[in-house]
Design a protein around this motif. Structure first.
Motif, mmCIF file in Angstrom:
data_model
loop_
_atom_site.group_PDB
_atom_site.id
_atom_site.type_symbol
_atom_site.label_atom_id
_atom_site.label_comp_id
_atom_site.label_asym_id
_atom_site.label_seq_id
_atom_site.Cartn_x
_atom_site.Cartn_y
_atom_site.Cartn_z
ATOM 1 N N LYS A 7 -34.148 27.140 43.211
ATOM 2 C CA LYS A 7 -32.791 27.326 43.728
ATOM 3 C C LYS A 7 -32.803 27.838 45.170
ATOM 4 O O LYS A 7 -31.965 27.437 45.983
ATOM 5 C CB LYS A 7 -32.030 28.288 42.827
ATOM 6 N N ALA A 8 -33.750 28.699 45.481
ATOM 7 C CA ALA A 8 -33.866 29.172 46.867
ATOM 8 C C ALA A 8 -34.262 28.029 47.792
ATOM 9 O O ALA A 8 -33.721 27.876 48.896
ATOM 10 C CB ALA A 8 -34.888 30.300 46.941
ATOM 11 N N LYS A 9 -35.185 27.195 47.326
ATOM 12 C CA LYS A 9 -35.655 26.065 48.136
ATOM 13 C C LYS A 9 -34.536 25.067 48.392
ATOM 14 O O LYS A 9 -34.440 24.483 49.485
ATOM 15 C CB LYS A 9 -36.830 25.388 47.423
ATOM 16 N N GLU A 10 -33.665 24.874 47.408
ATOM 17 C CA GLU A 10 -32.542 23.946 47.572
ATOM 18 C C GLU A 10 -31.593 24.399 48.683
ATOM 19 O O GLU A 10 -30.891 23.606 49.281
ATOM 20 C CB GLU A 10 -31.777 23.836 46.247
ATOM 21 N N LYS A 11 -31.569 25.705 48.934
ATOM 22 C CA LYS A 11 -30.722 26.254 50.002
ATOM 23 C C LYS A 11 -31.453 26.331 51.345
ATOM 24 O O LYS A 11 -30.940 26.888 52.317
ATOM 25 C CB LYS A 11 -30.267 27.672 49.612
ATOM 26 N N GLY A 12 -32.691 25.848 51.361
ATOM 27 C CA GLY A 12 -33.467 25.904 52.596
ATOM 28 C C GLY A 12 -34.034 27.280 52.883
ATOM 29 O O GLY A 12 -34.366 27.593 54.031
ATOM 30 N N GLU A 13 -34.172 28.105 51.844
ATOM 31 C CA GLU A 13 -34.679 29.469 52.018
ATOM 32 C C GLU A 13 -36.136 29.549 51.558
ATOM 33 O O GLU A 13 -36.558 28.820 50.667
ATOM 34 C CB GLU A 13 -33.826 30.451 51.195
ATOM 35 N N GLU A 14 -36.896 30.455 52.169
ATOM 36 C CA GLU A 14 -38.246 30.757 51.695
ATOM 37 C C GLU A 14 -38.137 31.891 50.682
ATOM 38 O O GLU A 14 -37.356 32.842 50.898
ATOM 39 C CB GLU A 14 -39.147 31.198 52.854
ATOM 40 N N ALA A 15 -38.888 31.815 49.605
ATOM 41 C CA ALA A 15 -38.806 32.859 48.581
ATOM 42 C C ALA A 15 -40.151 33.031 47.884
ATOM 43 O O ALA A 15 -40.972 32.104 47.837
ATOM 44 C CB ALA A 15 -37.729 32.528 47.560
ATOM 45 N N GLU A 16 -40.339 34.247 47.338
ATOM 46 C CA GLU A 16 -41.557 34.577 46.600
ATOM 47 C C GLU A 16 -41.173 35.461 45.421
ATOM 48 O O GLU A 16 -40.476 36.463 45.581
ATOM 49 C CB GLU A 16 -42.526 35.336 47.513
ATOM 50 N N TYR A 45 -39.877 42.112 37.840
ATOM 51 C CA TYR A 45 -39.763 40.980 38.760
ATOM 52 C C TYR A 45 -39.340 41.505 40.126
ATOM 53 O O TYR A 45 -38.410 42.319 40.229
ATOM 54 C CB TYR A 45 -38.707 39.989 38.261
ATOM 55 N N ALA A 46 -40.009 41.051 41.169
ATOM 56 C CA ALA A 46 -39.645 41.423 42.537
ATOM 57 C C ALA A 46 -39.503 40.143 43.352
ATOM 58 O O ALA A 46 -40.424 39.307 43.383
ATOM 59 C CB ALA A 46 -40.708 42.334 43.151
ATOM 60 N N LEU A 47 -38.356 39.958 43.983
ATOM 61 C CA LEU A 47 -38.081 38.738 44.737
ATOM 62 C C LEU A 47 -37.977 39.060 46.228
ATOM 63 O O LEU A 47 -37.186 39.916 46.632
ATOM 64 C CB LEU A 47 -36.761 38.121 44.265
ATOM 65 N N ARG A 48 -38.806 38.387 47.030
ATOM 66 C CA ARG A 48 -38.643 38.424 48.493
ATOM 67 C C ARG A 48 -38.016 37.097 48.911
ATOM 68 O O ARG A 48 -38.495 36.023 48.514
ATOM 69 C CB ARG A 48 -39.986 38.609 49.200
ATOM 70 N N LEU A 49 -36.979 37.168 49.718
ATOM 71 C CA LEU A 49 -36.294 35.952 50.162
ATOM 72 C C LEU A 49 -36.103 36.028 51.677
ATOM 73 O O LEU A 49 -35.654 37.061 52.196
ATOM 74 C CB LEU A 49 -34.943 35.833 49.445
ATOM 75 N N ILE A 50 -36.489 34.965 52.360
ATOM 76 C CA ILE A 50 -36.350 34.941 53.818
ATOM 77 C C ILE A 50 -35.185 34.011 54.156
ATOM 78 O O ILE A 50 -35.246 32.789 53.929
ATOM 79 C CB ILE A 50 -37.640 34.467 54.507
ATOM 80 N N ILE A 144 -47.585 35.099 40.821
ATOM 81 C CA ILE A 144 -46.858 34.920 42.083
ATOM 82 C C ILE A 144 -46.490 33.447 42.223
ATOM 83 O O ILE A 144 -47.332 32.556 42.046
ATOM 84 C CB ILE A 144 -47.704 35.367 43.293
ATOM 85 N N LYS A 145 -45.220 33.211 42.532
ATOM 86 C CA LYS A 145 -44.744 31.858 42.830
ATOM 87 C C LYS A 145 -43.987 31.921 44.151
ATOM 88 O O LYS A 145 -43.276 32.903 44.415
ATOM 89 C CB LYS A 145 -43.796 31.365 41.736
ATOM 90 N N ASN A 146 -44.145 30.868 44.973
ATOM 91 C CA ASN A 146 -43.344 30.842 46.200
ATOM 92 C C ASN A 146 -42.897 29.424 46.531
ATOM 93 O O ASN A 146 -43.310 28.446 45.879
ATOM 94 C CB ASN A 146 -44.096 31.509 47.368
ATOM 95 N N THR A 147 -42.050 29.309 47.520
ATOM 96 C CA THR A 147 -41.475 28.011 47.884
ATOM 97 C C THR A 147 -42.460 27.119 48.624
ATOM 98 O O THR A 147 -42.144 25.967 48.937
ATOM 99 C CB THR A 147 -40.220 28.217 48.748
ATOM 100 N N ARG A 148 -43.655 27.614 48.932
ATOM 101 C CA ARG A 148 -44.704 26.786 49.545
ATOM 102 C C ARG A 148 -45.564 26.110 48.487
ATOM 103 O O ARG A 148 -46.548 25.445 48.813
ATOM 104 C CB ARG A 148 -45.591 27.653 50.442
ATOM 105 N N GLY A 149 -45.254 26.356 47.203
ATOM 106 C CA GLY A 149 -45.999 25.720 46.128
ATOM 107 C C GLY A 149 -47.055 26.591 45.493
ATOM 108 O O GLY A 149 -47.749 26.164 44.559
#
Length: 433
Positions: A7-16, A45-50, A144-149
Motif C-alpha cells: 500500500k505504501a508503494k502504491e502511493k509512491g512512498e518508501e517504507a520498511e 511492529y515498527a514502520l518507517r515511511l519516507i 524486515i520487509k521494505n519497498t525495495r523488495g
C-alpha cells in the motif's frame, strides 16, 4: 500487515516494516524459593515511511489495524528528519549455528532443577543468604520487509542461567551475581557456581584499604563501565554530531598494541549473531580498533549518508524504537594470561568486580569515576577480603594506552561485547576516611 508495504508503494512512498516475535519461558527463584514460571509471546511492529523525503515512524503490538499504523507514520513524517539513503535490497546469506532446537525442547522440570541447584549451592555455603536465580529459554524471530523488495527473516535461540544473592554483612547488604546467556543449550553451571562461592567466601570478610594508586584487575562486568568511553566515542551518531573526540582520528594509533575490538556478527554460537542489521544492511566482520589503531565507526544508513561513508551494517534497535548505530557481537581480543596468574602477580592491588554510578558524566573525555560496589583486596598474590566505601577513577583513553599490563585468556559475554579481564597498573583508588 502483509499488505502494508504494498500500500505504501502504491502511493509512491518508501517504507520498511520491522517485526519482532519474542517467545520466552523464565523460571524465577527469589529469597531461596521458586517464585514464578511463565511463558510469554510478544509481537511488535515498527514502520518507517519516507514521504516527500522525510521520515515517519509508528509502532504497534497488534496486527489487526495496519491502516492505522500506516496513517500514523504518514502523519509523523510531516515533522520527521530528512531521509536520503536508499533502503537495502540485497538478500543475505543464511547463517548456521544461531538456532538450537534443543533450547525449546528443555522441559520445565530441567529449568527448575538448574535454578534449584544454584540456590542450594549458595544456601549450603551460607545459610543466611537470600539467593536468587533465573533460568530462561527464549526464541526471537526478526523479519524486515521494505519497498525495495527486501523480505527476509532469521530466528535465533537463547538459553540463560543466572544466580545471585543478598547477604547482610554488618549494617549493609552485600549483593553479587553471575550469569551466562548463549544461543545453544548449555546446562553447565560450574563457572557460575565457582564465582558465586568465591563471593560468598570473601564477601563477608571486610578489610581496610588506604587511598592510593594500585595494580587493578577489572572483571568483564566492570569492563562494561571502563570501556564505555570508547564505545561512546566510536558511535556513528557521536561522530556525526561532532561530539566524539575520535571523529577525525581514523587510521591513527590511539591505544596499546593489544587493544583490538572487532565485531563478529557471524561468529558461531554467540549472542549477537545476525545475517543483516535492524534495517536490512548485510553484516560482516568489522574491525573498529586493530592493534590499537582506530579503523572504523559503526554506522547505520542515516549516519553513513550524513558522513558520506558506506553503511557498515550496524543499525540496532529495540522492537519499538528507531534504529541507531550499535554493536552486534563485538570481541575485545583476549590475552594469554590466566586470571589466577594475574592475581598471583600482584603484591598489593584491587580486584574490581562491579562498579556503581560509573556510567554517569560525559564519556567523551574518557573519564570513569564510580563506587566499587563489589571489589576485593589482593595481597601477596591472593584475595584476602572485600573492600567497601571506595571509589575507582581512571581515564580509559590513557590507561588503555600506557597502563595496560595484560588482558586475560578468559572472556565473558556482557550483552553485545565479549570482554576479557584487564590488568592495569597505577590506577587511583580513593578510600573513605
Amino acid at each position: 500487515m502483509d499488505d502494508i508495504i504494498k500500500k505504501a508503494k502504491e502511493k509512491g512512498e518508501e517504507a520498511e516494516l520491522f517485526q519482532v516475535t519474542h517467545k520466552t519461558t523464565p523460571v524465577e527463584f527469589e529469597n531461596n524459593r521458586l517464585k514464578n514460571i511463565k511463558t510469554q509471546e510478544l509481537n511488535s511492529y515498527a514502520l518507517r515511511l519516507i514521504k516527500d523525503g522525510r521520515l515517519g515512524f509508528s509502532t504497534s503490538t497488534k496486527e489487526d489495524n495496519p491502516e492505522e499504523l500506516l496513517e500514523k507514520a504518514r502523519q509523523s513524517s510531516t515533522f520527521g528528519r530528512n531521509f536520503e539513503p536508499n533502503l537495502p535490497e540485497n538478500d543475505p546469506v543464511e547463517l548456521k549455528d544461531m538456532y538450537d532446537p534443543k533450547v525449546q525442547e528443555v522441559p520445565l522440570e530441567k529449568l527448575i532443577e538448574l535454578g534449584t541447584e544454584l540456590v542450594d549451592t549458595m544456601k549450603n555455603k551460607n545459610s543466611d543468604v537470600l539467593a536468587q536465580a533465573e533460568v530462561e529459554k527464549a526464541e526471537t524471530k526478526i523479519t524486515i520487509k521494505n519497498t525495495r523488495g527486501f523480505d527476509n527473516s532469521y530466528t535465533k535461540s537463547s538459553f540463560t542461567i543466572m544466580g545471585g544473592a543478598m547477604l547482610m554483612v554488618g549494617k549493609s547488604f552485600l549483593t553479587f551475581g553471575s550469569f551466562k546467556s548463549l544461543p545453544n543449550y548449555d546446562p553447565d553451571t560450574a563457572e557460575i557456581k565457582e564465582e558465586l562461592l568465591q563471593d560468598l567466601e570473601f564477601g563477608p570478610k571486610e578489610v581496610d584499604i588506604t587511598s592510593g594508586n594500585y595494580d587493578v584487575i577489572i572483571s568483564p562486568s566492570a569492563m562494561g563501565d571502563v570501556f564505555r568511553p570508547i564505545i561512546a566515542s566510536i558511535d556513528g551518531q557521536a561522530v556525526e554530531k561532532k561530539m566524539s573526540p575520535f571523529r577525525d582520528k581514523l587510521e591513527q594509533k590511539l591505544f596499546d598494541d593489544r587493544v583490538s575490538l572487532i565485531d563478529m556478527p557471524h561468529k558461531p554460537w554467540t549472542p549477537g549473531m545476525c545475517p543483516f542489521d535492524d534495517e536490512g544492511t548485510l553484516t560482516k566482520e568489522t574491525p573498529f580498533i586493530k592493534e590499537g589503531t582506530l579503523l572504523n565507526f559503526p554506522l547505520d544508513l542515516l549516519t553513513a549518508n550524513s558522513l558520506k561513508m558506506e553503511p557498515t551494517g550496524h543499525a540496532v534497535r529495540s522492537a519499538l524504537s528507531l534504529p541507531s548505530p550499535g554493536l552486534h557481537n563485538a570481541v575485545l581480543e583476549p590475552g594469554e594470561t590466566e586470571l589466577k596468574d594475574m592475581i598471583k602477580s600482584i603484591d598489593k592491588g584491587v580486584y574490581v568486580k562491579d562498579l556503581m554510578g560509573a556510567w554517569a558524566g560525559n564519556p567523551y573525555g574518557g573519564e570513569v569515576n564510580g563506587n566499587i560496589s563489589l571489589g576485593y583486596l589482593i595481597e601477596n598474590g591472593e584475595i584476602v577480603g572485600r573492600i567497601k566505601d571506595c571509589m575507582f577513577s581512571c581515564n580509559t583513553f590513557e590507561v588503555l594506552k600506557d597502563q595496560l599490563v595484560d588482558f586475560s585468556k578468559e572472556s565473558k559475554w556482557m550483552g553485545s561485547i565479549s570482554y576479557p579481564y584487564a590488568q592495569l597498573e597505577g590506577v587511583s583508588i580513593t578510600a573513605k576516611g
